[in-house]
Design a protein around this motif. Structure first.
Motif, PDB file in Angstrom:
ATOM      1  N   LYS A 201       0.812  -1.224   0.000  1.00 18.11           N
ATOM      2  CA  LYS A 201       0.000   0.000   0.000  1.00 18.11           C
ATOM      3  C   LYS A 201       0.842   1.269   0.000  1.00 18.11           C
ATOM      4  CE  LYS A 201      -4.299  -1.605   2.172  1.00 18.11           C
ATOM      5  NZ  LYS A 201      -4.333  -2.738   1.284  1.00 18.11           N
ATOM      6  N   ASP A 202       2.120   1.128   0.375  1.00 21.03           N
ATOM      7  CA  ASP A 202       2.968   2.313   0.497  1.00 21.03           C
ATOM      8  C   ASP A 202       3.403   2.802  -0.896  1.00 21.03           C
ATOM      9  OD1 ASP A 202       4.630   4.089   2.329  1.00 21.03           O
ATOM     10  OD2 ASP A 202       6.110   3.307   0.906  1.00 21.03           O
ATOM     11  N   VAL A 203       2.961   4.005  -1.255  1.00 19.49           N
ATOM     12  CA  VAL A 203       3.159   4.504  -2.622  1.00 19.49           C
ATOM     13  C   VAL A 203       4.646   4.632  -2.952  1.00 19.49           C
ATOM     14  CG1 VAL A 203       2.897   6.613  -4.014  1.00 19.49           C
ATOM     15  CG2 VAL A 203       0.900   5.552  -2.953  1.00 19.49           C
ATOM     16  N   ALA A 204       5.441   5.194  -2.023  1.00 19.90           N
ATOM     17  CA  ALA A 204       6.880   5.375  -2.305  1.00 19.90           C
ATOM     18  C   ALA A 204       7.540   4.017  -2.556  1.00 19.90           C
ATOM     19  CB  ALA A 204       7.546   6.103  -1.144  1.00 19.90           C
ATOM     20  N   ALA A 205       7.133   3.006  -1.789  1.00 15.04           N
ATOM     21  CA  ALA A 205       7.738   1.666  -1.943  1.00 15.04           C
ATOM     22  C   ALA A 205       7.336   1.060  -3.295  1.00 15.04           C
ATOM     23  CB  ALA A 205       7.292   0.759  -0.799  1.00 15.04           C
ATOM     24  N   ILE A 206       6.088   1.241  -3.683  1.00  8.90           N
ATOM     25  CA  ILE A 206       5.637   0.683  -4.980  1.00  8.90           C
ATOM     26  C   ILE A 206       6.364   1.402  -6.121  1.00  8.90           C
ATOM     27  CG2 ILE A 206       3.655   0.301  -6.524  1.00  8.90           C
ATOM     28  CD1 ILE A 206       1.888   0.358  -3.921  1.00  8.90           C
ATOM     29  N   GLU A 207       6.455   2.735  -6.035  1.00  6.77           N
ATOM     30  CA  GLU A 207       7.145   3.497  -7.092  1.00  6.77           C
ATOM     31  C   GLU A 207       8.610   3.049  -7.203  1.00  6.77           C
ATOM     32  OE1 GLU A 207       4.453   7.620  -6.948  1.00  6.77           O
ATOM     33  OE2 GLU A 207       6.409   7.571  -5.932  1.00  6.77           O
ATOM     34  N   ALA A 208       9.246   2.829  -6.042  1.00 10.23           N
ATOM     35  CA  ALA A 208      10.663   2.410  -6.064  1.00 10.23           C
ATOM     36  C   ALA A 208      10.799   1.024  -6.693  1.00 10.23           C
ATOM     37  CB  ALA A 208      11.225   2.415  -4.643  1.00 10.23           C
TER      38      ALA A 208
ATOM     39  N   LEU B 152       2.401   7.095  -8.863  1.00 13.68           N
ATOM     40  CA  LEU B 152       1.048   6.645  -8.496  1.00 13.68           C
ATOM     41  C   LEU B 152       0.279   7.878  -8.043  1.00 13.68           C
ATOM     42  CD1 LEU B 152       1.492   3.360  -6.418  1.00 13.68           C
ATOM     43  CD2 LEU B 152       0.295   3.581  -8.577  1.00 13.68           C
ATOM     44  N   ARG B 153      -0.864   8.111  -8.627  1.00 15.52           N
ATOM     45  CA  ARG B 153      -1.630   9.328  -8.349  1.00 15.52           C
ATOM     46  C   ARG B 153      -3.116   9.019  -8.198  1.00 15.52           C
ATOM     47  NH1 ARG B 153       1.135  14.311  -9.282  1.00 15.52           N
ATOM     48  NH2 ARG B 153       3.286  13.815  -8.763  1.00 15.52           N
ATOM     49  N   HIS B 154      -3.840  10.015  -7.679  1.00 11.52           N
ATOM     50  CA  HIS B 154      -5.295   9.908  -7.647  1.00 11.52           C
ATOM     51  C   HIS B 154      -5.798   9.943  -9.102  1.00 11.52           C
ATOM     52  CE1 HIS B 154      -9.487  10.963  -7.142  1.00 11.52           C
ATOM     53  NE2 HIS B 154      -9.379  10.614  -5.866  1.00 11.52           N
ATOM     54  N   PRO B 155      -6.642   8.988  -9.503  1.00 11.82           N
ATOM     55  CA  PRO B 155      -7.003   8.901 -10.922  1.00 11.82           C
ATOM     56  C   PRO B 155      -7.821  10.082 -11.453  1.00 11.82           C
ATOM     57  CG  PRO B 155      -8.051   7.129  -9.651  1.00 11.82           C
ATOM     58  CD  PRO B 155      -7.191   7.898  -8.704  1.00 11.82           C
ATOM     59  N   GLU B 156      -8.505  10.813 -10.577  1.00  6.61           N
ATOM     60  CA  GLU B 156      -9.302  11.932 -11.106  1.00  6.61           C
ATOM     61  C   GLU B 156      -8.578  13.269 -10.988  1.00  6.61           C
ATOM     62  OE1 GLU B 156     -13.139  11.337  -9.255  1.00  6.61           O
ATOM     63  OE2 GLU B 156     -13.128   9.430 -10.356  1.00  6.61           O
ATOM     64  N   THR B 157      -7.973  13.516  -9.816  1.00  3.97           N
ATOM     65  CA  THR B 157      -7.340  14.834  -9.606  1.00  3.97           C
ATOM     66  C   THR B 157      -5.866  14.827  -9.984  1.00  3.97           C
ATOM     67  OG1 THR B 157      -6.726  14.214  -7.361  1.00  3.97           O
ATOM     68  CG2 THR B 157      -8.880  15.265  -7.651  1.00  3.97           C
ATOM     69  N   LEU B 158      -5.280  13.649 -10.142  1.00  7.08           N
ATOM     70  CA  LEU B 158      -3.834  13.453 -10.354  1.00  7.08           C
ATOM     71  C   LEU B 158      -3.026  13.915  -9.133  1.00  7.08           C
ATOM     72  CD1 LEU B 158      -3.059  14.307 -14.109  1.00  7.08           C
ATOM     73  CD2 LEU B 158      -4.052  12.276 -13.137  1.00  7.08           C
ATOM     74  N   ALA B 159      -3.703  14.126  -7.997  1.00  8.18           N
ATOM     75  CA  ALA B 159      -2.990  14.551  -6.782  1.00  8.18           C
ATOM     76  C   ALA B 159      -2.088  13.425  -6.289  1.00  8.18           C
ATOM     77  CB  ALA B 159      -4.004  14.918  -5.696  1.00  8.18           C
ATOM     78  N   ALA B 160      -0.972  13.834  -5.668  1.00 11.89           N
ATOM     79  CA  ALA B 160      -0.048  12.851  -5.080  1.00 11.89           C
ATOM     80  C   ALA B 160      -0.740  12.171  -3.896  1.00 11.89           C
ATOM     81  CB  ALA B 160       1.219  13.559  -4.629  1.00 11.89           C
ATOM     82  N   ILE B 161      -0.438  10.899  -3.678  1.00  6.01           N
ATOM     83  CA  ILE B 161      -1.007  10.154  -2.541  1.00  6.01           C
ATOM     84  C   ILE B 161       0.126   9.405  -1.835  1.00  6.01           C
ATOM     85  CG2 ILE B 161      -3.397   9.822  -3.357  1.00  6.01           C
ATOM     86  CD1 ILE B 161      -2.450   7.158  -4.594  1.00  6.01           C
ATOM     87  N   ASP B 162      -0.088   9.096  -0.545  1.00  6.44           N
ATOM     88  CA  ASP B 162       0.946   8.364   0.210  1.00  6.44           C
ATOM     89  C   ASP B 162       0.653   6.879   0.252  1.00  6.44           C
ATOM     90  OD1 ASP B 162       2.158  10.724   0.856  1.00  6.44           O
ATOM     91  OD2 ASP B 162       0.937  11.008   2.668  1.00  6.44           O
ATOM     92  N   THR B 163      -0.659   6.563   0.272  1.00  3.49           N
ATOM     93  CA  THR B 163      -1.086   5.185   0.522  1.00  3.49           C
ATOM     94  C   THR B 163      -2.156   4.798  -0.486  1.00  3.49           C
ATOM     95  OG1 THR B 163      -0.792   5.677   2.848  1.00  3.49           O
ATOM     96  CG2 THR B 163      -2.005   3.684   2.373  1.00  3.49           C
ATOM     97  N   VAL B 164      -2.117   3.541  -0.901  1.00  2.00           N
ATOM     98  CA  VAL B 164      -3.176   3.041  -1.802  1.00  2.00           C
ATOM     99  C   VAL B 164      -4.391   2.671  -0.952  1.00  2.00           C
ATOM    100  CG1 VAL B 164      -3.810   1.236  -3.447  1.00  2.00           C
ATOM    101  CG2 VAL B 164      -1.480   2.150  -3.448  1.00  2.00           C
ATOM    102  N   SER B 165      -5.524   3.389  -1.199  1.00  2.00           N
ATOM    103  CA  SER B 165      -6.712   3.063  -0.405  1.00  2.00           C
ATOM    104  C   SER B 165      -7.945   2.966  -1.298  1.00  2.00           C
ATOM    105  CB  SER B 165      -6.928   4.133   0.673  1.00  2.00           C
ATOM    106  OG  SER B 165      -7.136   5.358   0.037  1.00  2.00           O
ATOM    107  N   GLY B 166      -7.744   2.950  -2.603  1.00  3.81           N
ATOM    108  CA  GLY B 166      -8.854   2.860  -3.556  1.00  3.81           C
ATOM    109  C   GLY B 166      -8.231   2.785  -4.932  1.00  3.81           C
TER     110      GLY B 166
END
Ligand SMILES: Nc1ncnc2c1ncn2[C@@H]1O[C@H](COP(=O)(O)OP(=O)(O)OP(=O)(O)O)[C@@H](O)[C@H]1O
Ligand SMILES: CC(C)(CO)[C@@H](O)C(=O)[O-]
Ligand code: BAL
Length: 290
Positions: free
Chosen positions: A218-225, A244-258
């Motif tokens: 779930k950790d975005v930095a770990a998945i990106e790495a 890895l970003r929010h699919p609608e806003t393209l905002a940065a996220i820390d954790t995958v929760s959806g």
């Protein structure tokens, strides 16, 4: 199909359709057409009474050191493909037809346009937003069709249309792929056979990210790495954007929760390949359960 090169001619040809109240579908392109473009055309034709395609390699969206001069062009082949696809009007202006004077006016969506691909290509998305606005003003379509391969482009155009109340419906179309999964792209022609074989690492990285998220990471930095390392297992590939970003806003996220968007921009030699996938484990599970 009729081909016109000037703004005045195009307006003249469209006027009777507009007076008759016919719906106009529009597909803007830079030419050197492939199955992705033809899929957009198919959607436009199915959903509208008149279909207009533009072919214009827009100098405003190329940086000084980019491939404007060598961008692949073949108007004869493109015209034949569009004719076979049942397009009504091809608009193929020259740079002088589109920009008789140096452009003073710029349409920019600076926040969305300055990150991800925009960070690697400063000014690119202002060039896209400006030409798309001008094309919309010329064609005045009811609906315009864009490929999801250029995910950030679609997000920027949607925001521009909303902010400026441009009277056009934006229709995103799923990415069309070659047999081995590589997204169709005009720039694939730049790849040598060895680079073309290496390019399959890009869609494979999308699969790998889905696998990691499905396995519970779930950790975005770990998945990106991990995805960056995965892409580098192919010696010819250099990842420039792995996000890895929010699919609608393209905002940065820390954790995958959806649902999450994975956006990739990978350089192979001098060629930059773009790809993305929205990964939505909940809906995958829902589908399995159904
Ligand atoms: N594989 C594809 N599937 C669906 N749509 C696509 C695909 N490739 C491009 N498109 C869409 O076609 C439209 C015109 O794109 P363009 O002419 O730049 O082609 P391209 O193949 O993306 O070129 P490039 O190699 O320059 O990125 C855009 O809306 C783009 O998103
Ligand atoms: C939308 C577009 C035709 C504007 O030049 C271009 O950015 C493209 O081909 O995606
Ligand atoms: N496919 C988007 C157009 C460009 O790369 O300039």
């Amino acid at each position: 199909m009729e081909t016109v090169t000037t703004i005045a001619e195009l307006r003249e040809r469209l006027a009777p359709h507009r007076r008759a109240g016919r719906t106009i579908g529009f597909v803007p392109t830079m030419g050197y057409l492939h199955e992705g473009h033809l899929t957009l055309v198919g959607r436009a034709r199915a959903e509208n009474e008149v279909t207009v395609v533009s072919i214009f390699v827009n100098p405003l969206q190329f940086g000084a050191n980019e491939d404007l001069a060598k961008y692949p062009r073949d108007l004869e082949r493109d015209s034949a493909l569009l004719e076979q696809s049942g397009v009504d009007l091809l608009f193929a202006p020259t740079v002088a037809d589109m920009y008789p004077k140096p452009m003073e006016t710029v349409v920019d969506v600076p926040k969305l346009g300055s990150e991800l691909e925009g960070a690697a290509r400063p000014g690119h998305f202002a060039g896209v937003a400006t030409v798309v606005t001008k094309l919309f003003n010329i064609v005045q379509p009811d609906a315009a069709y864009f490929g999801e391969k250029d995910y950030q482009q679609v997000a920027i155009i949607r925001r521009m249309v909303e902010d400026l109340a441009q009277p056009v419906k934006i229709i995103p179309v799923p990415t069309v792929r070659e047999k081995d999964g590589l997204a169709c792209s005009s720039r694939n022609v730049y790849l040598s056979p060895e680079q073309r074989a290496a390019a399959v690492i890009v869609p494979k990285a999308l699969d790998e990210a889905a696998r990691l998220i499905r396995s519970g990471l779930k950790d975005v930095a770990a998945i990106e790495a991990q995805i960056t390392r995965f892409i580098r297992t192919e010696p010819l590939a250099e990842p420039e954007v792995v996000a890895l970003r929010h699919p609608e806003t393209l905002a940065a996220i820390d954790t995958v929760s959806g649902p999450v968007l994975l956006l990739l921009f990978v350089r192979i030699g001098q060629t930059r390949l773009l790809d993305n996938r929205v990964i939505d484990i909940a809906s995958e599970n829902g589908m399995e359960a159904a």
